[in-house]
Design a protein around this motif. Structure first.
Motif, PDB file in Angstrom:
ATOM      1  N   TRP A 256       0.839  -1.209   0.000  1.00 42.98           N
ATOM      2  CA  TRP A 256       0.000   0.000   0.000  1.00 42.98           C
ATOM      3  C   TRP A 256       0.871   1.256   0.000  1.00 42.98           C
ATOM      4  N   ALA A 257       1.839   1.287   0.897  1.00 39.31           N
ATOM      5  CA  ALA A 257       2.693   2.471   1.009  1.00 39.31           C
ATOM      6  C   ALA A 257       3.526   2.684  -0.249  1.00 39.31           C
ATOM      7  N   ALA A 258       4.118   1.614  -0.760  1.00 46.01           N
ATOM      8  CA  ALA A 258       4.926   1.736  -1.984  1.00 46.01           C
ATOM      9  C   ALA A 258       4.069   2.176  -3.163  1.00 46.01           C
ATOM     10  N   ALA A 259       2.858   1.629  -3.271  1.00 43.11           N
ATOM     11  CA  ALA A 259       1.960   2.018  -4.364  1.00 43.11           C
ATOM     12  C   ALA A 259       1.627   3.500  -4.294  1.00 43.11           C
ATOM     13  N   HIS A 260       1.398   4.007  -3.093  1.00 40.73           N
ATOM     14  CA  HIS A 260       1.072   5.426  -2.950  1.00 40.73           C
ATOM     15  C   HIS A 260       2.287   6.326  -3.176  1.00 40.73           C
ATOM     16  N   LEU A 261       3.474   5.825  -2.894  1.00 42.06           N
ATOM     17  CA  LEU A 261       4.682   6.595  -3.208  1.00 42.06           C
ATOM     18  C   LEU A 261       4.865   6.745  -4.713  1.00 42.06           C
ATOM     19  N   LEU A 262       4.396   5.761  -5.479  1.00 43.35           N
ATOM     20  CA  LEU A 262       4.514   5.831  -6.936  1.00 43.35           C
ATOM     21  C   LEU A 262       3.725   6.989  -7.533  1.00 43.35           C
TER      22      LEU A 262
END
Length: 187
Positions: free
Chosen positions: A110-116
């Motif tokens: 979730w966090a990595a996806a939102h950083l993208l």
């Protein structure tokens, strides 16, 4: 931005306390009782979430990088994967036999996806901070408890229920994003 940072610090403190400081956590439980210490941690968690949300909403937009539009598709795919994994721990589905820490793994995705798809300072702090927490929590949990076995019973019906539930949760998340003024799909 200060509220966002305070929220993250409180989140780290409450969520890593039992993993990285088991002695003091046990002492708190002995002093307050199980219900009292869990209640205190729950209250502090709600305060941490409130501080992060308010701090994120109030933070000025300072762009660090401009995410390419195609990353929205990757973000949405990763979010669907994160939801499937997040709810895997409580459903007799084969998915829970592939992931040792479903909620922490899903939080990292979730966090990595939102950083993208968010290239501003507040987003990097929020999503990067939660990603760092999930990594530390997984390392600490494995160090404290060892890696849990992957031999829980599963059924085909469990997989069907799991995927239907994940689809419903994903739709709720989409609704909440829309309600908050953030349509998560390309227009």
């Amino acid at each position: 931005m200060m509220l966002l940072v305070l929220g993250l610090v409180l989140w780290f403190a409450t969520h890593l306390f039992a993993v990285w400081a088991p002695g003091p956590r046990s002492g708190l439980t002995e002093t307050m009782g199980t219900g009292g210490s869990k209640g205190l941690m729950a209250i502090l968690t709600v305060i941490a979430l409130a501080l992060m949300v308010i701090g994120y909403q109030d933070a000025p937009f300072v762009e660090v990088w401009m995410p390419p539009a195609f990353l929205v598709h990757l973000n949405n795919l990763l979010m669907l994967v994160a939801v499937v994994i997040f709810i895997a721990g409580n459903i007799p589905s084969p998915v829970r036999n592939r992931i040792r820490h479903p909620q922490l793994t899903a939080t990292k995705i979730w966090a990595a996806a939102h950083l993208l798809v968010n290239g501003d300072v507040a987003s990097i702090l929020l999503f990067g901070g939660i990603l760092a927490w999930a990594v530390l929590a997984m390392i600490g949990t494995n160090k404290r408890d060892g890696k849990p076995p992957l031999n829980k019973p599963s059924t085909t019906m469990g997989l069907v229920i799991h995927l239907v539930a994940a689809g419903a949760v994903f739709m709720v998340i989409t609704f909440v994003h829309n309600w908050a003024g953030i349509w998560p799909f390309p227009g």
